[in-house]
Design an enzyme around this catalytic site. Structure first.
Site, short mmCIF file in Angstrom:
data_model
loop_
_atom_site.label_atom_id
_atom_site.label_comp_id
_atom_site.label_asym_id
_atom_site.label_seq_id
_atom_site.Cartn_x
_atom_site.Cartn_y
_atom_site.Cartn_z
N ASN A 191 -18.66 15.94 -7.42
CA ASN A 191 -18.16 16.53 -6.17
C ASN A 191 -19.18 17.46 -5.52
N THR B 245 -4.43 2.15 -8.42
CA THR B 245 -5.55 3.09 -8.50
C THR B 245 -6.20 3.08 -9.89
N ASP B 246 -7.46 3.47 -9.93
CA ASP B 246 -8.14 3.60 -11.24
C ASP B 246 -7.58 4.77 -12.05
N GLU B 247 -6.83 5.66 -11.37
CA GLU B 247 -6.32 6.84 -12.08
C GLU B 247 -5.31 6.50 -13.17
N TYR C 225 0.82 -1.22 0.00
CA TYR C 225 0.00 0.00 0.00
C TYR C 225 0.84 1.26 0.00
N ASN D 202 -11.59 5.89 -2.23
CA ASN D 202 -12.02 5.35 -0.94
C ASN D 202 -12.46 6.47 -0.01
N THR E 280 9.21 6.94 -3.85
CA THR E 280 8.42 5.92 -3.13
C THR E 280 7.63 5.04 -4.09
N TYR F 73 1.32 11.96 -9.79
CA TYR F 73 0.94 10.83 -8.92
C TYR F 73 0.51 9.63 -9.76
N SER F 74 -0.47 9.84 -10.64
CA SER F 74 -1.01 8.67 -11.35
C SER F 74 -0.01 8.08 -12.34
N SER F 75 0.90 8.93 -12.85
CA SER F 75 1.89 8.35 -13.77
C SER F 75 2.91 7.49 -13.02
N LYS G 149 2.11 5.76 -10.32
CA LYS G 149 1.38 4.52 -10.01
C LYS G 149 1.32 3.63 -11.26
P1 NAD Z 1 -2.04 7.48 2.58
O1 NAD Z 1 -1.30 8.66 2.04
O2 NAD Z 1 -3.13 7.69 3.56
O3 NAD Z 1 -1.00 6.46 3.24
C1 NAD Z 1 0.22 6.15 2.66
C2 NAD Z 1 1.08 5.46 3.72
O4 NAD Z 1 2.33 5.09 3.11
C3 NAD Z 1 1.41 6.37 4.91
O5 NAD Z 1 1.25 5.64 6.13
C4 NAD Z 1 2.88 6.74 4.69
O6 NAD Z 1 3.58 6.98 5.89
C5 NAD Z 1 3.39 5.49 3.97
N1 NAD Z 1 4.58 5.75 3.16
C6 NAD Z 1 4.78 6.77 2.28
N2 NAD Z 1 6.01 6.69 1.73
C7 NAD Z 1 6.60 5.58 2.27
C8 NAD Z 1 7.85 4.95 2.07
N3 NAD Z 1 8.78 5.45 1.24
N4 NAD Z 1 8.12 3.82 2.77
C9 NAD Z 1 7.20 3.31 3.62
N5 NAD Z 1 6.00 3.87 3.86
C10 NAD Z 1 5.69 4.98 3.17
O7 NAD Z 1 -2.57 6.70 1.30
P2 NAD Z 1 -3.89 5.83 1.09
O8 NAD Z 1 -4.97 6.73 0.62
O9 NAD Z 1 -4.09 4.96 2.25
O10 NAD Z 1 -3.43 4.95 -0.17
C11 NAD Z 1 -2.76 3.72 0.03
C12 NAD Z 1 -2.54 3.04 -1.30
O11 NAD Z 1 -3.78 2.86 -1.96
C13 NAD Z 1 -1.67 3.86 -2.27
O12 NAD Z 1 -0.85 2.95 -2.97
C14 NAD Z 1 -2.68 4.50 -3.21
O13 NAD Z 1 -2.11 4.72 -4.48
C15 NAD Z 1 -3.75 3.42 -3.27
N6 NAD Z 1 -5.11 3.87 -3.56
C16 NAD Z 1 -5.69 4.85 -2.81
C17 NAD Z 1 -7.01 5.22 -3.06
C18 NAD Z 1 -7.71 6.28 -2.24
O14 NAD Z 1 -8.83 6.64 -2.55
N7 NAD Z 1 -7.12 6.80 -1.16
C19 NAD Z 1 -7.72 4.57 -4.07
C20 NAD Z 1 -7.06 3.58 -4.84
C21 NAD Z 1 -5.78 3.23 -4.56
O1 DAU Z 2 -9.29 7.30 -7.76
C1 DAU Z 2 -8.42 6.84 -6.77
C2 DAU Z 2 -7.63 8.00 -6.22
O2 DAU Z 2 -8.52 8.75 -5.39
C3 DAU Z 2 -6.42 7.55 -5.41
O3 DAU Z 2 -5.51 6.92 -6.28
C4 DAU Z 2 -5.73 8.74 -4.73
O4 DAU Z 2 -4.68 8.27 -3.89
C5 DAU Z 2 -6.76 9.46 -3.89
O5 DAU Z 2 -6.17 10.62 -3.30
C6 DAU Z 2 -7.95 9.86 -4.74
O6 DAU Z 2 -7.55 10.86 -5.74
P1 DAU Z 2 -8.46 12.16 -6.04
O7 DAU Z 2 -7.57 13.19 -6.60
O8 DAU Z 2 -9.68 11.76 -6.78
O9 DAU Z 2 -8.90 12.51 -4.51
P2 DAU Z 2 -9.05 13.88 -3.71
O10 DAU Z 2 -9.63 13.52 -2.39
O11 DAU Z 2 -7.80 14.68 -3.72
O12 DAU Z 2 -10.14 14.68 -4.56
C7 DAU Z 2 -11.41 14.12 -4.87
C8 DAU Z 2 -12.13 15.09 -5.80
O13 DAU Z 2 -12.45 16.27 -5.06
C9 DAU Z 2 -11.30 15.56 -6.97
O14 DAU Z 2 -12.14 15.73 -8.09
C10 DAU Z 2 -10.75 16.91 -6.51
C11 DAU Z 2 -11.87 17.45 -5.65
N1 DAU Z 2 -11.51 18.34 -4.53
C12 DAU Z 2 -10.51 17.95 -3.68
C13 DAU Z 2 -10.20 18.71 -2.58
C14 DAU Z 2 -9.09 18.31 -1.63
C15 DAU Z 2 -12.24 19.51 -4.32
O15 DAU Z 2 -13.16 19.86 -5.08
N2 DAU Z 2 -11.92 20.27 -3.21
C16 DAU Z 2 -10.93 19.94 -2.34
O16 DAU Z 2 -10.72 20.68 -1.36
#
Ligand code: NAD
Ligand code: DAU
Length: 332
Positions: free
Chosen positions: A247, A121-123, A78, A178, A97, A148-150, A152
């Site tokens: 949104n 991620t779906d991105e 993760y 999520n 990372t 970020y997405s590139s 991933k």
């Molecule tokens: P997050 O930013 O909340 O957590 C990331 C964690 O990774 C943190 O605990 C951080 O300390 C740790 N970390 C960062 N760099 C590190 C390194 N070099 N070595 C060890 N640990 C490190 O992220 P999240 O939202 O929980 O996402 C987790 C994974 O899920 C990611 O790979 C993300 O791409 C993927 N993902 C997230 C979402 C989403 O909606 N949040 C959706 C799809 C996929």
């Molecule tokens: O689709 C999966 C991805 O979802 C994960 O891979 C990423 O790790 C996760 O951060 C998330 O990416 P998004 O860029 O979609 O999430 P974020 O929460 O940053 O933003 C969600 C949407 O809301 C996006 O369209 C941007 C918008 N936004 C975000 C913020 C922080 C706003 O309109 N206002 C805000 O203040």
């Protein structure tokens, strides 16, 4: 049961998965986490010490990773720099990372012949038009938009290459957005909830037409376990729960549940390159592995999430001022 190494297990989704493993399996879990600004030891609070151990370290640290991978049966990866906005202002940590970290882990898994599951991620698929009848599937071409997405996408391709070239026993999952407890306040939903709690109006990027396909983090965790236990080596599985919302609708729902007028938000400067719409077709996961989401009532999930942030200010308060200060410099 075996031993699982969960990288990034002190982050939002990783800590959800660790709690899920403790509650519903016999696995012993080691968390490898660098505890960056996004990691929080308290997200693992209360878990039994005979089941969960936290090791602070970097997934790009070859010696540490080699030793930990050797001692475990399965690695679930993760750890990542996860926030698009941060990647636009300082891309370098995303390369270190997300790309080098993943490379370091798959090299160790190759050497020690360990099962690897890559969280993505779906991105990686780019975005869709609002009226496109199609959704992302496992065969959609990669077309990432942000730093970020590139990174991933790059990490996914490394895993695929290690499967094909070296026989790495790996699977990949690409999940949609999520939500739920323990998500960092930089992200959309917790940012708006905690802003409202602080008396600040929610901030929508641009017009707020952008669509995300929301899934509760608990459903993401159950899907990942299904893939680890039943997934076919070399396969990619898309994870989603048919949760498309724009949104604006999400902000209106949050405002309504927090007792405010539904239009009490502000529009702020848009994210450069902002993806318009994500949408997942998770048929393969549902049909081949029998997975179904169980937290599909988004309104109930948002209410619970609001309650969690109300009741856990001690968890999010230390991150709030710094996060908002960063957004302010970006006009957001
Ligand atoms: P997050 O930013 O909340 O957590 C990331 C964690 O990774 C943190 O605990 C951080 O300390 C740790 N970390 C960062 N760099 C590190 C390194 N070099 N070595 C060890 N640990 C490190 O992220 P999240 O939202 O929980 O996402 C987790 C994974 O899920 C990611 O790979 C993300 O791409 C993927 N993902 C997230 C979402 C989403 O909606 N949040 C959706 C799809 C996929
Ligand atoms: O689709 C999966 C991805 O979802 C994960 O891979 C990423 O790790 C996760 O951060 C998330 O990416 P998004 O860029 O979609 O999430 P974020 O929460 O940053 O933003 C969600 C949407 O809301 C996006 O369209 C941007 C918008 N936004 C975000 C913020 C922080 C706003 O309109 N206002 C805000 O203040």
């Amino acid at each position: 049961m075996g031993k699982i190494l969960v990288t990034g297990g002190a982050g939002f989704i990783g800590s959800n998965f660790v709690r899920f493993l403790v509650e519903s399996t016999d696995y012993c879990v080691t968390v490898l986490d660098k505890l960056t600004y996004a990691g929080n030891e308290e997200s693992l609070g209360g878990l039994p010490s005979n089941r969960v151990e936290l090791i602070r370290g970097d997934v790009a640290d070859g010696l540490l990773v080699d030793e930990l991978v050797r001692l475990h049966d399965v690695v679930v990866h993760y750890a990542a720099e996860s926030h698009n906005d941060n990647s636009l202002f300082d891309p370098r940590p995303f390369l270190d990372t997300n790309v080098i970290g993943t490379y370091t882990l798959i090299e160790a898994c190759r050497k020690h012949d360990k099962r690897f599951h890559h969280i993505s991620t779906d991105e990686v698929y780019g975005d869709l038009e609002l009226d496109d009848p199609n959704r992302f599937t496992e065969t959609t071409p990669y077309n990432p938009s942000s730093p970020y997405s590139s990174t991933k996408a790059a990490s996914d391709l490394l895993v695929r290459a290690w499967v094909r070239s070296f026989g790495l026993r790996a699977t990949i999952s690409n999940c949609s957005n999520n939500y739920g407890p323990y998500q960092h306040v930089e992200k959309f939903i917790p940012r708006q909830i905690t802003n409202i709690l602080d008396g600040v109006r929610p901030k929508l990027y641009g017009k707020g037409d952008n669509v995300r396909d929301w899934i509760h983090a608990n459903d993401h965790s159950s899907a990942v376990l299904a893939i680890i236990e039943q997934g076919r080596i070399g396969e990619t599985y898309l994870i989603g729960a048919d949760g498309e919302k724009n949104n604006r609708a999400v902000v209106e729902l949050i405002l309504e549940h927090m007792g405010h007028a539904h239009d009490a938000y502000d529009h702020v400067v848009d994210r450069p390159g902002h993806d318009l719409r994500y949408a997942i077709d998770s048929s393969k996961l549902r049909v081949d592995l029998g997975w179904t989401p169980t937290y599909s009532n988004f309104e109930a999930g948002i209410k619970n999430t609001i309650d969690w942030y109300r009741e856990n200010e001690a968890w999010w308060r230390p991150q709030k001022a710094e996060t908002e200060a960063k957004y302010k410099t970006q006009g957001q």
